[in-house]
Motif scaffolding. Structure first.
Motif, PDB file in Angstrom:
ATOM      1  N   ARG A  21       6.350  -3.308   3.577  1.00 23.43           N
ATOM      2  CA  ARG A  21       6.768  -1.908   3.874  1.00 23.43           C
ATOM      3  C   ARG A  21       5.383  -1.023   3.517  1.00 23.43           C
ATOM      4  O   ARG A  21       4.595  -0.514   4.108  1.00 23.43           O
ATOM      5  N   LEU A  22       4.718  -1.603   2.175  1.00 23.66           N
ATOM      6  CA  LEU A  22       3.701  -0.953   1.752  1.00 23.66           C
ATOM      7  C   LEU A  22       2.476  -1.344   2.427  1.00 23.66           C
ATOM      8  O   LEU A  22       1.600  -0.406   2.662  1.00 23.66           O
ATOM      9  N   LEU A  23       2.403  -2.603   2.985  1.00 27.97           N
ATOM     10  CA  LEU A  23       1.460  -3.048   3.698  1.00 27.97           C
ATOM     11  C   LEU A  23       1.285  -2.427   5.104  1.00 27.97           C
ATOM     12  O   LEU A  23       0.333  -1.920   5.685  1.00 27.97           O
ATOM     13  N   VAL A  73      -4.136   2.624  -1.900  1.00 29.14           N
ATOM     14  CA  VAL A  73      -3.077   2.066  -2.389  1.00 29.14           C
ATOM     15  C   VAL A  73      -2.446   2.752  -3.628  1.00 29.14           C
ATOM     16  O   VAL A  73      -1.167   3.139  -3.769  1.00 29.14           O
ATOM     17  N   ALA A  74      -3.235   3.577  -4.483  1.00 32.77           N
ATOM     18  CA  ALA A  74      -2.829   4.294  -5.457  1.00 32.77           C
ATOM     19  C   ALA A  74      -2.198   5.193  -5.249  1.00 32.77           C
ATOM     20  O   ALA A  74      -0.977   5.843  -5.825  1.00 32.77           O
ATOM     21  N   GLU A  75      -2.258   6.010  -4.248  1.00 31.50           N
ATOM     22  CA  GLU A  75      -1.686   7.191  -3.602  1.00 31.50           C
ATOM     23  C   GLU A  75      -0.204   6.799  -3.311  1.00 31.50           C
ATOM     24  O   GLU A  75       0.722   7.385  -3.376  1.00 31.50           O
ATOM     25  N   SER A  96       3.316   7.747  -4.621  1.00 25.76           N
ATOM     26  CA  SER A  96       4.252   8.439  -3.906  1.00 25.76           C
ATOM     27  C   SER A  96       5.756   7.904  -3.867  1.00 25.76           C
ATOM     28  O   SER A  96       6.702   8.214  -3.844  1.00 25.76           O
ATOM     29  N   GLU A  97       5.519   6.401  -4.232  1.00 27.41           N
ATOM     30  CA  GLU A  97       6.729   5.674  -4.330  1.00 27.41           C
ATOM     31  C   GLU A  97       7.580   5.544  -5.776  1.00 27.41           C
ATOM     32  O   GLU A  97       8.163   4.859  -5.972  1.00 27.41           O
ATOM     33  N   GLY A  98       6.810   6.124  -6.704  1.00 27.67           N
ATOM     34  CA  GLY A  98       7.033   6.066  -8.128  1.00 27.67           C
ATOM     35  C   GLY A  98       6.985   4.732  -8.758  1.00 27.67           C
ATOM     36  O   GLY A  98       7.834   4.518  -9.745  1.00 27.67           O
ATOM     37  N   ALA A  99       5.974   3.993  -8.662  1.00 30.18           N
ATOM     38  CA  ALA A  99       5.775   2.770  -9.214  1.00 30.18           C
ATOM     39  C   ALA A  99       5.263   2.898 -10.363  1.00 30.18           C
ATOM     40  O   ALA A  99       4.879   3.995 -11.031  1.00 30.18           O
ATOM     41  N   ASP A 100       5.112   1.913 -11.323  1.00 32.10           N
ATOM     42  CA  ASP A 100       4.770   1.928 -12.631  1.00 32.10           C
ATOM     43  C   ASP A 100       3.310   2.358 -12.762  1.00 32.10           C
ATOM     44  O   ASP A 100       2.602   1.932 -12.172  1.00 32.10           O
TER      45      ASP A 100
END
Length: 939
Positions: free
Chosen positions: A272-274, A329-331, A335-339
């Protein structure tokens, strides 16, 4: 590379061609991932068919020529030698070209084929232009009655992109499909010519995913680098990276984009991120990931099988595109609340801090990296965050994290950040950790006055900053480093009041040990501190203070055990500065035990871990240990070279300057400069007296001073100094009193000589100071011998040599025993006397007794030999030295003293009593004026 597992496919294709010779045309479609060996298989088939005399027509598609009309068809006509006819038709204009171009174009080729067996093969057919695909379909409808094998080779997922072409292939001719699977583990082992159980075969199979192209590149790189076939897989180099690039560029644009994006994302992606990142539909992303997996680049979890495969794709991506991709990628991750750790990696690689959240993420990620012992990463994150315009509190947090991370690796790297820390302190922005870091750094570099300014609040006339417990711990550490600087400032020495503060407990315990307060509880308190230092984040001085406490209370076994435990823990966690400090303490323990060569290695290792600047004033500790250990191993020139090194000017004003001064004095004494030695030893004592502390356990300056006096034949001064050491050691450092008693016993022929040595041996036996214990045993053995007690002399001598072998002082102990003329214990020493290398052991013992005037009978009684055996030995001795009389032998054997032991390690010759023999018992000379003190020790 041989076609190890392509024999089945080769056989199937040649069998199909043989059927075409008799039964009519067929189609064989071979699919496989990029690098699976399709082109190699095609060439092998073409070679076999050509050798049989059949006609071979070949062409290949290319992504670059997909839009070129009739590009593949032109290659077929060219291989048939009729390209001019095709060009003539294509160059025609208007109605002359006719209404059925495919038939007009194909007629010439069909005429050329005729009834001949023919192989018509097209590689990478998925990249054929639409016009050529139409020609190919027209041909397969017209060759049914002929003898043509149509061999088409395509990528794994090619048919999903041209479904109509795939469906048409089945309508007129028999169509067989073959799929090239990855090489098996057994095939890889065969190619490597190693057993299937080989670890290298398994590693190469995994790294390549069974892809022949990648495997061949790995093997080629290994041959180029001379890798051992029995070892691990060769490290991928240029050819492997080139093979990776070739694989991904054989696909479409979506495949290349997904591969690069996966390389940038590393192991944090989801499909999904891709899709969000590349703005591609789910089918394309899923198909591309599956294709990369079949290529052998990705494992089943979506990560790269080999890090060099990922690195090759990252390197091949233009820098600007790479930075932009990392920023996106960072954004998305944010936005998805990653670590925060996953986000920070991409923020750092993007090179930009354009948003407020990105700077906060970097600060949080730096703190997290520090907690997980990734000090270098923490420093990178914190340093990057400080480039942004942070609010003051966040900037202070980033600064503290940066300082603590650098402090773990190289304390000298913190110096440039100290002004910023002081500014933050004035503004009240530092927490406890920040205050600790600031004060610790200042003390480590010897900036004692600045520490006092901060703790007293005298910072530019501003209000006193809230330093809290960090200031109290700093003052206690300063009291150890240089008590004179405190100038009456009161400190709390009670460890019991600081259960919640590890640094305070460590410092209070150390100061108590120095001040001789609560000494019985010091070792237990140090143990408690060190237990909390394991798997924690202690300050360097906290660990050093606890270990030094164990040294000061002479708990060498505990100190050594803790050094082993902590060194293993700190080294595993990458805490370089802490590992170096522990190595310095371990070197000191080894030196005290008498293992000088081990101390040389450990102290040298400690000094090599950090630069001179990073050691600060503490450098005097490992440097002093190394110099002393060099002296004990007889390496005076090397010790002198160490003394020539420049030192921080603050060193000699601190406690850690004392070990350096003491070692310098020892070197002066060993080099024949006793006056210079006396000056250094006296300086150590004067500094301690001015501070009102007694650190003889750390620096036994009185022992050194007595040796220096003895070298000048100032026996009274040596005696007085040793008596002073005995007084000082009472109730404190018993082992130092025992060493002083051993040396005092050599000054006079007093009746108390034997009990003094017995008392010294009793104290040293369990002290951990094995070298001193061995020397005391040797002297005690000599004393027993001098009193005619040969039985006890041999027993004690045997014990002395056992201890000496365990602590690397065999030569010194042997020299001391032989210096007592104990010829009846010579057989215990394990070798012939160094004076007479020409003689056997037995001859050496007989010779020594003979030159001392004993008759043959007396020699026999002493050595338990018959008189005739003694005469035989003497005859051989005379022959070897070419003499005929004992008087000649005496002069020759006493001509050269032994130099087997360095002068610095010999017992003090001026403190050695006159020669004692069984027939000459010690006199009853009155013991010196300190007899009362010694009697207290004895009783």
């Amino acid at each position: 590379m041989r076609l190890v597992e392509r024999a089945v496919e080769l056989t199937a294709i040649t069998a199909a061609f043989d059927r075409c010779r008799t039964s009519g045309s067929e189609i064989v479609v071979v699919s496989g991932a990029a690098g699976s060996g399709r082109t190699r298989l095609l060439r092998e088939v073409a070679s076999v068919v050509s050798d049989s005399g059949a006609l071979v027509l070949a062409a290949a598609g290319s992504p670059a020529e997909t839009s070129l009309a009739y590009g593949v068809a032109r290659q077929l006509w060219q291989s048939a030698g009729i390209e001019q006819e095709l060009d003539a038709y294509l160059n025609q204009a208007g109605p002359e070209r006719g209404a059925r171009p495919d038939e007009r174009i194909c007629s010439e080729l069909l005429d050329r084929i005729g009834d001949r067996p023919t192989l018509l093969c097209i590689d990478d057919v998925e990249h054929a232009d639409p016009m050529s695909r139409g020609i190919l379909l027209h041909l397969q409808r017209r060759v049914g009655s002929r003898h043509v094998l149509v061999l088409l080779l395509a990528g794994e997922s090619a048919w999903t992109t041209i479904p109509s072409f795939d469906a048409e292939l089945h309508r007129n001719l028999p169509c067989q499909r073959l799929r090239l699977e990855p090489l098996s583990h057994a095939a890889v082992a065969e190619l490597l010519d190693v057993p299937t159980t080989s670890a290298r075969a398994a590693a190469c199979h995994y790294a390549s995913g069974g892809n022949p192209l990648l495997l061949g590149a790995l093997i080629a790189d290994g041959e180029h680098s001379g890798a051992d076939d029995d070892g691990a897989p060769p490290a991928p180099a240029a050819q492997f990276k080139s093979a990776v690039s070739a694989c991904v560029h054989r696909g479409d644009e979506a495949l290349l984009a997904v591969a690069r994006c996966l390389a940038v994302l590393d192991r944090t992606p989801s499909q999904r991120l891709l899709r969000r990142l590349l703005r591609l539909d789910a089918a394309k992303v899923e198909r591309s990931v599956a294709e990369l997996t079949r290529m052998g680049l990705l494992d089943t979890y979506g990560g790269f099988r080999h890090p060099e495969a990922r690195a090759a794709l990252v390197e091949a991506t233009p820098a600007a595109e790479r930075a932009l991709l990392n920023g996106r990628v960072a954004e998305l991750l944010y936005s998805e609340g990653a670590d925060v750790t996953a986000i920070a990696t991409h923020v750092l690689l993007s090179g930009e801090l354009n948003t407020a959240w990105s700077a906060e993420v970097m600060v949080d990620a730096a703190a997290e990296a520090l907690r997980s012992d990734r000090s270098t990463v923490a420093a990178d994150y914190a340093d990057f965050a400080l480039r942004a315009d942070l609010e003051p509190g966040l900037r202070a947090a980033a600064l503290v994290t940066l300082v603590r991370a650098k402090w773990r690796i190289a304390p000298s790297a913190v110096t440039s950040h100290l002004p910023a820390l002081r500014t933050a302190l004035r503004a009240g922005q530092l927490d406890t950790r920040g205050v600790e870091s600031l004060l610790s750094s200042l003390l480590w570099t010897g900036r004692f006055d600045e520490v006092l300014e901060i703790t007293r609040g005298d910072v530019g006339g501003e209000a006193r900053p809230a330093c809290g417990s960090g200031a109290q711990a700093a003052l206690l550490w300063l009291e150890f480093l240089n008590p004179s600087v405190l100038d009456g400032t009161q400190t709390d020495h009670s460890p019991d009041r600081h259960h919640g503060d590890l640094g305070m407990r460590a410092m209070a315990t150390l100061v108590c040990a120095v001040r001789q307060k609560r000494v019985t509880h010091a070792a237990a308190a140090a143990d408690a501190v060190l237990q909390n230092c394991e798997r924690a984040d202690p300050l360097i001085e906290t660990v050093l203070a606890a270990l030094l406490t164990l040294i000061l209370v002479n708990e060498l076994d505990r100190a050594e055990n803790w050094c082993e435990r902590l060194s293993s823990d700190f080294r595993r966690r990458g805490l370089i500065s802490l590992t170096a400090v522990v190595a310095a303490v371990r070197a000191d323990v080894s030196l005290r035990r008498g293992r000088a060569s081990v101390a040389v290695r450990e102290a040298g290792m400690a000094l090599s871990m950090m630069s001179r600047a990073s050691w600060g004033v503490v450098i005097g500790y490992p440097l002093g240990t190394l110099i002393a250990a060099r002296i004990d191993t007889g390496m005076l020139d090397e010790a002198e070279n160490l003394l020539r090194r420049p030192l921080p000017p603050e060193l000699l004003d601190s406690t850690f300057g004392l070990p350096y001064r003491y070692a310098r004095g020892r070197h002066a004494l060993a080099s024949g400069r006793p006056y210079a030695a006396i000056e250094d030893f006296r300086h150590c004592g004067a500094v301690m007296a001015s501070w009102g502390v007694e650190l003889s356990t750390l620096v036994p300056w009185r022992i050194g001073l007595a040796r220096a006096y003895a070298a000048l034949a100032r026996a009274d001064d040596a005696r007085s100094t040793l008596e002073d050491q005995v007084k000082q050691a009472t109730g404190r450092s018993a082992f130092l009193g025992a060493v002083a008693l051993r040396l005092l016993s050599s000054l006079d022929e007093a009746d108390q000589c034997l009990p003094l040595l017995q008392r010294a041996v009793g104290v040293l036996e369990n002290s951990g100071h094995d070298r001193e214990f061995a020397l005391a045993l040797a002297q005690l053995s000599n004393e027993h011998y001098a009193r005619g007690d040969s039985k006890h002399s041999r027993t004690v001598a045997r014990r002395a040599m056992e201890v000496a072998r365990s602590c690397e002082c065999e030569a010194e102990t042997r020299e001391l025993l032989l210096g007592g003329e104990q010829f009846d214990v010579a057989d215990l020493l394990g070798e012939n006397d160094d004076h007479y290398p020409e003689l056997t052991d037995a001859e050496g013992r007989v010779a020594r007794l003979a030159v001392n005037g004993l008759t043959n009978r007396e020699i026999g009684q002493r050595l338990y030999l018959s008189t005739s055996t003694v005469e035989q030995h003497l005859t051989k001795i005379f022959r070897k030295f070419n003499v005929t009389r004992r008087t000649d032998l005496i002069g020759m054997l006493r001509a050269e003293p032994s130099n087997a032991v360095p002068a610095a390690r010999l017992p003090m010759s001026p403190l050695t009593s006159p020669q004692k023999t069984p027939g000459n018992p010690p006199n009853n000379a009155e013991y010196p004026a300190a007899a009362d003190t010694i009697n207290v020790l004895l009783h």
